[in-house]
Design a protein around this motif. Structure first.
Motif, PDB file in Angstrom:
ATOM      1  N   VAL A 393       8.025   3.331   3.187  1.00  0.00           N
ATOM      2  CA  VAL A 393       7.434   4.287   2.248  1.00  0.00           C
ATOM      3  C   VAL A 393       6.210   3.686   1.571  1.00  0.00           C
ATOM      4  N   LEU A 394       6.279   2.396   1.223  1.00  0.00           N
ATOM      5  CA  LEU A 394       5.117   1.734   0.619  1.00  0.00           C
ATOM      6  C   LEU A 394       3.903   1.848   1.534  1.00  0.00           C
ATOM      7  N   TYR A 395       4.115   1.669   2.840  1.00  0.00           N
ATOM      8  CA  TYR A 395       2.996   1.748   3.782  1.00  0.00           C
ATOM      9  C   TYR A 395       2.602   3.191   4.066  1.00  0.00           C
ATOM     10  N   ALA A 396       3.543   4.103   4.051  1.00  0.00           N
ATOM     11  CA  ALA A 396       3.200   5.512   4.251  1.00  0.00           C
ATOM     12  C   ALA A 396       2.337   6.039   3.111  1.00  0.00           C
ATOM     13  N   ARG A 397       2.407   5.363   1.949  1.00  0.00           N
ATOM     14  CA  ARG A 397       1.672   5.821   0.772  1.00  0.00           C
ATOM     15  C   ARG A 397       0.551   4.854   0.400  1.00  0.00           C
ATOM     16  N   ASP A 398      -0.027   4.224   1.383  1.00  0.00           N
ATOM     17  CA  ASP A 398      -1.228   3.401   1.218  1.00  0.00           C
ATOM     18  C   ASP A 398      -1.024   2.246   0.237  1.00  0.00           C
ATOM     19  N   GLY A 399       0.187   1.676   0.203  1.00  0.00           N
ATOM     20  CA  GLY A 399       0.429   0.521  -0.645  1.00  0.00           C
ATOM     21  C   GLY A 399       0.680   0.840  -2.092  1.00  0.00           C
ATOM     22  N   VAL A 400       0.962   2.110  -2.377  1.00  0.00           N
ATOM     23  CA  VAL A 400       1.255   2.535  -3.748  1.00  0.00           C
ATOM     24  C   VAL A 400       2.728   2.902  -3.847  1.00  0.00           C
ATOM     25  N   TRP A 401       3.409   2.387  -4.867  1.00  0.00           N
ATOM     26  CA  TRP A 401       4.823   2.683  -5.078  1.00  0.00           C
ATOM     27  C   TRP A 401       5.001   3.282  -6.473  1.00  0.00           C
ATOM     28  N   ASN A 402       5.422   4.536  -6.531  1.00  0.00           N
ATOM     29  CA  ASN A 402       5.642   5.216  -7.806  1.00  0.00           C
ATOM     30  C   ASN A 402       4.449   5.074  -8.749  1.00  0.00           C
ATOM     31  N   GLU A 404       2.130   2.818  -8.823  1.00  0.00           N
ATOM     32  CA  GLU A 404       1.598   1.464  -8.999  1.00  0.00           C
ATOM     33  C   GLU A 404       1.069   0.941  -7.668  1.00  0.00           C
ATOM     34  N   ARG A 405      -0.171   0.500  -7.666  1.00  0.00           N
ATOM     35  CA  ARG A 405      -0.746  -0.056  -6.447  1.00  0.00           C
ATOM     36  C   ARG A 405      -0.276  -1.493  -6.268  1.00  0.00           C
ATOM     37  N   LEU A 406       0.475  -1.723  -5.201  1.00  0.00           N
ATOM     38  CA  LEU A 406       0.975  -3.059  -4.892  1.00  0.00           C
ATOM     39  C   LEU A 406       0.131  -3.769  -3.847  1.00  0.00           C
ATOM     40  N   LEU A 407      -0.579  -3.008  -3.019  1.00  0.00           N
ATOM     41  CA  LEU A 407      -1.422  -3.577  -1.977  1.00  0.00           C
ATOM     42  C   LEU A 407      -2.865  -3.114  -2.189  1.00  0.00           C
ATOM     43  N   PRO A 408      -3.845  -3.918  -1.825  1.00  0.00           N
ATOM     44  CA  PRO A 408      -5.239  -3.544  -2.073  1.00  0.00           C
ATOM     45  C   PRO A 408      -5.626  -2.264  -1.341  1.00  0.00           C
ATOM     46  N   GLU A 409      -6.565  -1.561  -1.902  1.00  0.00           N
ATOM     47  CA  GLU A 409      -7.099  -0.389  -1.215  1.00  0.00           C
ATOM     48  C   GLU A 409      -7.668  -0.816   0.138  1.00  0.00           C
ATOM     49  N   GLY A 410      -7.321  -0.067   1.167  1.00  0.00           N
ATOM     50  CA  GLY A 410      -7.793  -0.371   2.505  1.00  0.00           C
ATOM     51  C   GLY A 410      -6.933  -1.362   3.268  1.00  0.00           C
ATOM     52  N   PHE A 411      -5.984  -2.006   2.589  1.00  0.00           N
ATOM     53  CA  PHE A 411      -5.161  -3.016   3.261  1.00  0.00           C
ATOM     54  C   PHE A 411      -4.277  -2.389   4.326  1.00  0.00           C
ATOM     55  N   VAL A 412      -3.632  -1.277   4.017  1.00  0.00           N
ATOM     56  CA  VAL A 412      -2.734  -0.644   4.983  1.00  0.00           C
ATOM     57  C   VAL A 412      -3.508  -0.236   6.226  1.00  0.00           C
ATOM     58  N   LYS A 413      -4.647   0.356   6.049  1.00  0.00           N
ATOM     59  CA  LYS A 413      -5.444   0.766   7.206  1.00  0.00           C
ATOM     60  C   LYS A 413      -5.853  -0.448   8.035  1.00  0.00           C
ATOM     61  N   ARG A 414      -6.205  -1.523   7.365  1.00  0.00           N
ATOM     62  CA  ARG A 414      -6.661  -2.691   8.108  1.00  0.00           C
ATOM     63  C   ARG A 414      -5.546  -3.321   8.930  1.00  0.00           C
ATOM     64  N   VAL A 415      -4.375  -3.534   8.334  1.00  0.00           N
ATOM     65  CA  VAL A 415      -3.309  -4.214   9.079  1.00  0.00           C
ATOM     66  C   VAL A 415      -2.681  -3.314  10.133  1.00  0.00           C
ATOM     67  N   SER A 416      -2.890  -1.996  10.022  1.00  0.00           N
ATOM     68  CA  SER A 416      -2.345  -1.077  11.014  1.00  0.00           C
ATOM     69  C   SER A 416      -3.371  -0.628  12.037  1.00  0.00           C
ATOM     70  N   SER A 417      -4.595  -1.160  11.973  1.00  0.00           N
ATOM     71  CA  SER A 417      -5.640  -0.845  12.941  1.00  0.00           C
ATOM     72  C   SER A 417      -5.674  -1.925  14.014  1.00  0.00           C
ATOM     73  N   PRO A 418      -6.150  -1.583  15.223  1.00  0.00           N
ATOM     74  CA  PRO A 418      -6.171  -2.578  16.305  1.00  0.00           C
ATOM     75  C   PRO A 418      -6.950  -3.830  15.931  1.00  0.00           C
ATOM     76  N   ALA A 419      -6.335  -4.987  16.140  1.00  0.00           N
ATOM     77  CA  ALA A 419      -7.009  -6.253  15.902  1.00  0.00           C
ATOM     78  C   ALA A 419      -8.109  -6.439  16.944  1.00  0.00           C
ATOM     79  N   PRO A 420      -9.323  -6.762  16.542  1.00  0.00           N
ATOM     80  CA  PRO A 420     -10.458  -6.777  17.486  1.00  0.00           C
ATOM     81  C   PRO A 420     -10.328  -7.788  18.605  1.00  0.00           C
ATOM     82  N   ALA A 421      -9.562  -8.864  18.421  1.00  0.00           N
ATOM     83  CA  ALA A 421      -9.495  -9.902  19.453  1.00  0.00           C
ATOM     84  C   ALA A 421      -8.473  -9.602  20.543  1.00  0.00           C
TER      85      ALA A 421
END
Length: 496
Positions: A393-402, A404-421
């Motif tokens: 749920v934390l990841y489905a909601r872009d790192g926000v829980w109730n 409160e932002r627990l993860l930086p903005e853009g972090f979820v998209k970055r770690v769930s996007s294809p790694a370039p290497a």
């Protein structure tokens, strides 16, 4: 711990080589988804003995025995399972196929809370339950080099926390039609006994839509989540980034790497398993089981300082140029994070509880360490199914829980996007991607662990699907997942 690729299939695991197994699984991942230390961690550098030659110089029978002992110990003392059943259904990810039938000694000492195993007449290896840490594999000659208190170990709660009512929209209840449709979609996971499914939890808009358990598991069982622990490690890195204590794109600054090309390695390279460190794995194209155990298995079975061993690996490729599945990168990141939290006066395990588990209400989560006290997020992570759902749920909601932002903005998209290497666009940074053409929303991604352990996250639908089972059932579970995911998505989309 190597992930069971979603949709990958294996023929008879006891006779097929691990290289063929993993290469076929890696190929079918894309195809199927297209269809559906003697001291505790501190700020002081901790490096393995430079003379440690790794698995090639070790008796493979000893490494096989250690792999069995650790897994069986966890199954017996953390999950309440019978040792023979654990051996049959769960000893896959760190034991080569040819060694699984070679166990000639299996002793469970419930008084000492130890498991002792030997394989094919080789040396016996022992794993021991340590309160608050889980099962730890002892070194081949000697005892544990850790102090549970200094590591921040505390007993894990006996029960999972109640699901929070305030995660869903006020006044909204899951419609009966959606519940019924999702129940039908997940039923095959349980109807097929070969899948060995232990738990399924489906969460939509913050509400539990479906929840089932089998094969001895309950809502409170510490389930073996395998490499889903890498997703937990990534989340801890995200928490530190949110607190401005870790810069993902700056060199690590690790003193062990200051004198050579490793000084250019960044935390994001470690997360994306594209650090360039020399670290063999059963996924390697040139690996065959007769070559015995790889570095990625050795960090589980050698009884070594796993973080120190990873930090001692030289470069094989320039950082950020090749993505490949191996455990040394995430282990090195674990060591870096340990030092950051220790410098702030907090052991990593305590930091995980305070900064991540407590805010999310994850009361039944545990990461077992090596003999030197380093948590093995690479694969020895256990959690209740609802704890995994909360993380989803934390990841489905872009790192926000109730709110409160627990993860930086853009972090979820970055770690769930294809790694370039990575040559194939299937891996992010602790999370796995679905290739183009998959009958799922474009933003869907997964946490994945060996043996069919998966947490599907679909942010656009605020949807999380947890499925955990015993590893021997991973093959049977794969085609069931291929059908279940689109059916669950269709059900929630049709819901008012």
């Amino acid at each position: 711990m190597q992930p069971a690729k979603l949709g990958g299939r294996r023929s008879t695991p006891f006779v097929r080589s691990r290289r063929r197994d993993h290469r076929a699984a890696a190929t079918l991942l894309v195809a199927t988804l297209a269809c559906a230390s003697a001291r505790p961690p501190s700020a002081t550098p901790l490096a393995a003995t430079p003379a440690d030659p790794g698995p090639a110089a070790r008796d493979a029978r000893s490494l096989a025995a250690a792999g069995h002992a650790g897994v069986i110990c966890s199954g017996v003392f953390l999950q309440g399972r019978e040792p023979g059943e654990v051996r049959r259904d769960s000893t896959y990810f760190v034991v080569n196929d040819g060694d699984r039938d070679g166990v000639d000694r299996l002793e469970v000492d419930r008084g000492r809370r130890e498991v002792r195993v030997s394989v094919r007449g080789g040396p016996a290896r022992t794993a021991r339950l340590v309160e608050g840490l889980g099962c730890v594999t002892l070194p081949e000659h000697g005892d544990l080099h850790l102090d549970p208190a200094r590591l921040g170990a505390v007993p894990v709660a006996q029960a999972t926390a109640p699901w929070p009512d305030d995660l869903g929209p006020a006044g909204w209840a899951v419609p009966r039609e959606e519940q019924d449709a999702v129940a039908r979609a997940i039923a095959p996971w349980f109807d097929d006994a070969a899948a060995l499914t232990a738990a399924v939890v489906v969460v939509h808009r913050g509400r539990i839509v479906a929840e089932r358990y089998a094969n001895g598991a309950t809502a409170d069982t510490l389930l073996d989540t395998s490499a889903i622990g890498k997703s937990v490690l990534a989340t801890l890195a995200g928490r530190l980034a949110q607190e401005h204590a870790l810069a993902l794109d700056a060199p690590t600054g690790l003193p062990e790497w200051s004198g050579d090309g490793r000084r250019a390695i960044r935390p994001i390279d470690l997360l994306q398993m594209s650090s360039g460190l020399a670290c063999t794995s059963p996924f390697d194209d040139d690996w065959e089981e007769p070559k015995e155990y790889t570095d990625s298995q050795y960090v589980y079975t050698g009884g070594v300082d796993a973080v120190g061993y990873a930090l001692s690996r030289p470069l094989a490729k320039p950082p950020g140029t090749e993505g490949r599945y191996a455990n040394c990168g995430p282990l090195a990141l674990t060591g870096l994070i340990e030092r950051i939290t220790a410098a702030r006066g907090e052991p990593l395990l305590a930091y995980a509880r305070r900064s991540l588990y407590a805010p999310l209400g994850m009361t039944r989560s545990l990461t077992e360490p090596d003999a030197y006290g380093h948590p093995l997020f690479i694969g020895y992570h256990f959690a209740a199914a609802r704890d995994l759902a909360r993380l989803g749920v934390l990841y489905a909601r872009d790192g926000v829980w109730n709110g409160e932002r627990l993860l930086p903005e853009g972090f979820v998209k970055r770690v769930s996007s294809p790694a370039p290497a990575w040559k194939a666009p299937v891996y992010g940074a602790g999370f796995w991607r679905f290739p183009p053409g998959t009958p799922l929303p474009e933003d869907a991604f997964s946490m994945v662990g060996f043996g069919g352990q998966t947490v599907l996250v679909v942010p656009s639908l605020d949807l999380v699907v947890v499925r955990i089972g015993h590893p021997r059932g991973g093959d049977a579970a794969a085609p069931l997942r291929k059908a279940a995911y689109p059916a669950i998505v269709a059900a929630v989309r049709a819901s008012p």
